[in-house]
Design an enzyme around this catalytic site. Structure first.
Site, PDB file in Angstrom:
ATOM      1  N   ARG A  52     -54.689  -6.692  18.905  1.00  0.00           N
ATOM      2  CA  ARG A  52     -53.786  -7.420  18.002  1.00  0.00           C
ATOM      3  C   ARG A  52     -54.150  -7.093  16.550  1.00  0.00           C
ATOM      4  O   ARG A  52     -53.314  -7.071  15.666  1.00  0.00           O
ATOM      5  CB  ARG A  52     -53.839  -8.926  18.253  1.00  0.00           C
ATOM      6  N   TYR A 104     -28.528  -6.762   5.482  1.00  0.00           N
ATOM      7  CA  TYR A 104     -28.510  -6.754   6.947  1.00  0.00           C
ATOM      8  C   TYR A 104     -28.345  -8.203   7.439  1.00  0.00           C
ATOM      9  O   TYR A 104     -29.051  -9.104   6.971  1.00  0.00           O
ATOM     10  CB  TYR A 104     -29.817  -6.146   7.460  1.00  0.00           C
ATOM     11  N   ASP A 175     -35.815  -3.319   0.995  1.00  0.00           N
ATOM     12  CA  ASP A 175     -35.637  -2.842   2.365  1.00  0.00           C
ATOM     13  C   ASP A 175     -35.145  -1.403   2.255  1.00  0.00           C
ATOM     14  O   ASP A 175     -34.015  -1.149   1.826  1.00  0.00           O
ATOM     15  CB  ASP A 175     -34.624  -3.742   3.089  1.00  0.00           C
ATOM     16  N   LYS A 200     -34.957   2.512  13.041  1.00  0.00           N
ATOM     17  CA  LYS A 200     -33.848   3.352  12.574  1.00  0.00           C
ATOM     18  C   LYS A 200     -34.328   4.781  12.284  1.00  0.00           C
ATOM     19  O   LYS A 200     -34.750   5.456  13.186  1.00  0.00           O
ATOM     20  CB  LYS A 200     -33.187   2.680  11.372  1.00  0.00           C
TER      21      LYS A 200
HETATM   22  C1  LIG Z   1     -31.875  -3.006  11.671  1.00  0.00           C
HETATM   23  C2  LIG Z   1     -32.239  -3.466  10.332  1.00  0.00           C
HETATM   24  C3  LIG Z   1     -33.200  -4.472  10.151  1.00  0.00           C
HETATM   25  C4  LIG Z   1     -33.856  -5.174  11.319  1.00  0.00           C
HETATM   26  O1  LIG Z   1     -34.682  -4.311  12.050  1.00  0.00           O
HETATM   27  P1  LIG Z   1     -34.944  -4.450  13.633  1.00  0.00           P
HETATM   28  O2  LIG Z   1     -35.849  -3.305  13.899  1.00  0.00           O
HETATM   29  O3  LIG Z   1     -33.613  -4.358  14.304  1.00  0.00           O
HETATM   30  O4  LIG Z   1     -35.575  -5.772  13.865  1.00  0.00           O
HETATM   31  C5  LIG Z   1     -33.542  -4.819   8.860  1.00  0.00           C
HETATM   32  N1  LIG Z   1     -32.953  -4.246   7.786  1.00  0.00           N
HETATM   33  C6  LIG Z   1     -32.017  -3.288   7.933  1.00  0.00           C
HETATM   34  C7  LIG Z   1     -31.398  -2.677   6.720  1.00  0.00           C
HETATM   35  C8  LIG Z   1     -31.620  -2.873   9.193  1.00  0.00           C
HETATM   36  O5  LIG Z   1     -30.677  -1.942   9.324  1.00  0.00           O
END
Ligand SMILES: *Cc1c(COP(=O)(O)O)cnc(C)c1O
Length: 386
Positions: A52, A104, A175, A200
């Site tokens: 962890r 998001y 982000d 992503k």
């Molecule tokens: C998909 C996404 C998230 C969340 O990520 P997960 O891996 O699905 O939990 C956060 N910010 C953006 C811009 C995203 O496209």
């Protein structure tokens, strides 16, 4: 040799200053699939006590990601939302955060349903038309943005936000999921913290979930390390391996996906049934100049509005090659319907104000042969009788 290693070299896994393979000579990072580690004797440790907290596979990934973003540390989480949730733990009840309204949907859900319940306060503003400075209160602690935004592809000026944040003693959180560090490095533009959905572009193959918090300063990094060890949402060893492998080809994938995106944008613009194309690489788009000044590319995310909701729904069920699926940034091109998918929990009036109506589709260009993608979209449009 004093020259810094190049980005593509860091992606392949030669993190800053590190020498080649470990003692075994293994070129690929081994998956340390273990929960715990043997101690030589009382009071001694190999440096690894419990997975962890520390795991060699995850650590390697974290070093690579910290290097790509230019941070002092990166922490890998089990998803993007796990990363953002952990980050929110550096704040306390009564703290206020200013966010762009176009984010998001899952981040908005976290802020409005979990963080507010825990006593935090949020102002969601339209950063394109409203000045964050007008919303700063005594208890404001941070500005939180995405650029380009999901799904409307608005561009936010990172340097300007950093200036505003720092002149009021606030953190700027960016982000960076949509452009990835290959095209944009927010920490070098003044941001304090970068978050990622590693699911992503970093993972890049639509095969695992992951998330990151990358810190510019060691104070915040220490807090995040304490939080992940305490709440336990760190990325598993096998998933860490998958993301490490994905990152090896990040530059190649980003370039190819962007090239495909430009061709698809051209096709969409020439299609009379397409009413709007939102892509920051279009010189006429509102964010073009700012995007060019802070990023080395425009990415591969395209949002477009078709002539009717019926056509939008028809396209989603008629493509033969392109799946109708949430997510983005992978080798496969995906089409999604923000209204009922990624942004279903955003209140309707906010959604509509941001331009997310029932005619809007979002496409994440993958790395396939673009002729196949365009042919697939064409047959979907044509079979509606346009
Ligand atoms: C998909 C996404 C998230 C969340 O990520 P997960 O891996 O699905 O939990 C956060 N910010 C953006 C811009 C995203 O496209």
């Amino acid at each position: 040799m004093n020259r810094e290693r190049g980005f593509a070299t860091l992606c392949v896994g030669y993190e800053r200053n590190a020498k080649g393979p470990d003692k075994s000579g293994s070129i690929s990072t081994p998956i340390y699939q273990t929960s715990t580690y043997a101690h030589p004797e009382v009071g001694q440790s190999t440096g690894y006590d419990y997975s962890r907290v520390h795991n060699p596979t995850r650590e390697k990934l974290e070093k690579v990601v910290a290097g790509l973003e230019g941070g002092v540390d990166a922490v890998a989480f089990s998803s993007g939302m796990a990363a953002i949730t952990a980050l929110m733990e550096i704040f306390k009840p009564g703290d206020h955060i200013i966010t762009d309204a176009d984010l998001y949907g899952g981040s908005i859900r976290l802020f409005d349903h979990i963080c507010e319940k825990n006593g935090m306060e949020f102002s969601h503003i339209d950063i394109n038309t409203e000045d964050p400075e007008d919303f700063i209160r005594e208890n404001t602690r941070a500005i939180y943005i995405e650029t380009p935004t999901n799904p409307m592809m608005n561009i936010v000026d990172i340097r300007r936000m950093a200036d505003i944040a720092h002149s009021h003693g606030l953190l700027l959180i960016v982000d960076n999921t949509f452009l990835s560090p290959y095209f944009q490095k927010p920490l070098s533009l003044g941001a304090d913290i970068v978050v990622h959905s590693g699911t992503k572009f970093l993972g890049g193959h639509n095969d695992t979930l992951a998330g990151f918090v990358v810190c510019k300063g060691s104070d915040t990094a220490e807090k995040i390390r304490f939080i992940v060890k305490t709440i336990g949402s760190a990325l598993a060893p096998f998933d860490s391996f998958l993301v490490l492998r994905g990152i090896k080809t990040l530059p190649l994938r980003m370039e190819k996906a962007q090239e495909n995106a430009f061709s698809i944008v051209k096709y969409l613009q020439a299609n009379p049934e397409v009413k709007n194309v939102y892509y920051p690489g279009l010189p006429e788009s509102r964010g073009y100049e700012v995007c060019k000044s802070q990023a080395s590319g425009f990415g591969s995310m395209i949002t477009f509005e078709v002539s009717s909701a019926g056509l939008a729904r028809h396209i989603l069920k008629s493509t033969q090659l392109i799946p109708f699926a949430e997510s983005l940034g992978g080798t496969e091109t995906l089409l999604t319907y923000p209204m009922t998918q990624t942004h279903a929990d955003v209140p309707e009036e906010v959604r509509l104000k941001n331009g997310i109506n029932d005619r809007v589709l979002r496409l994440s260009a993958g790395i396939e042969d673009v002729n196949d993608l365009i042919e697939d979209l064409s047959q979907a449009f044509e079979s509606y009788g346009c």
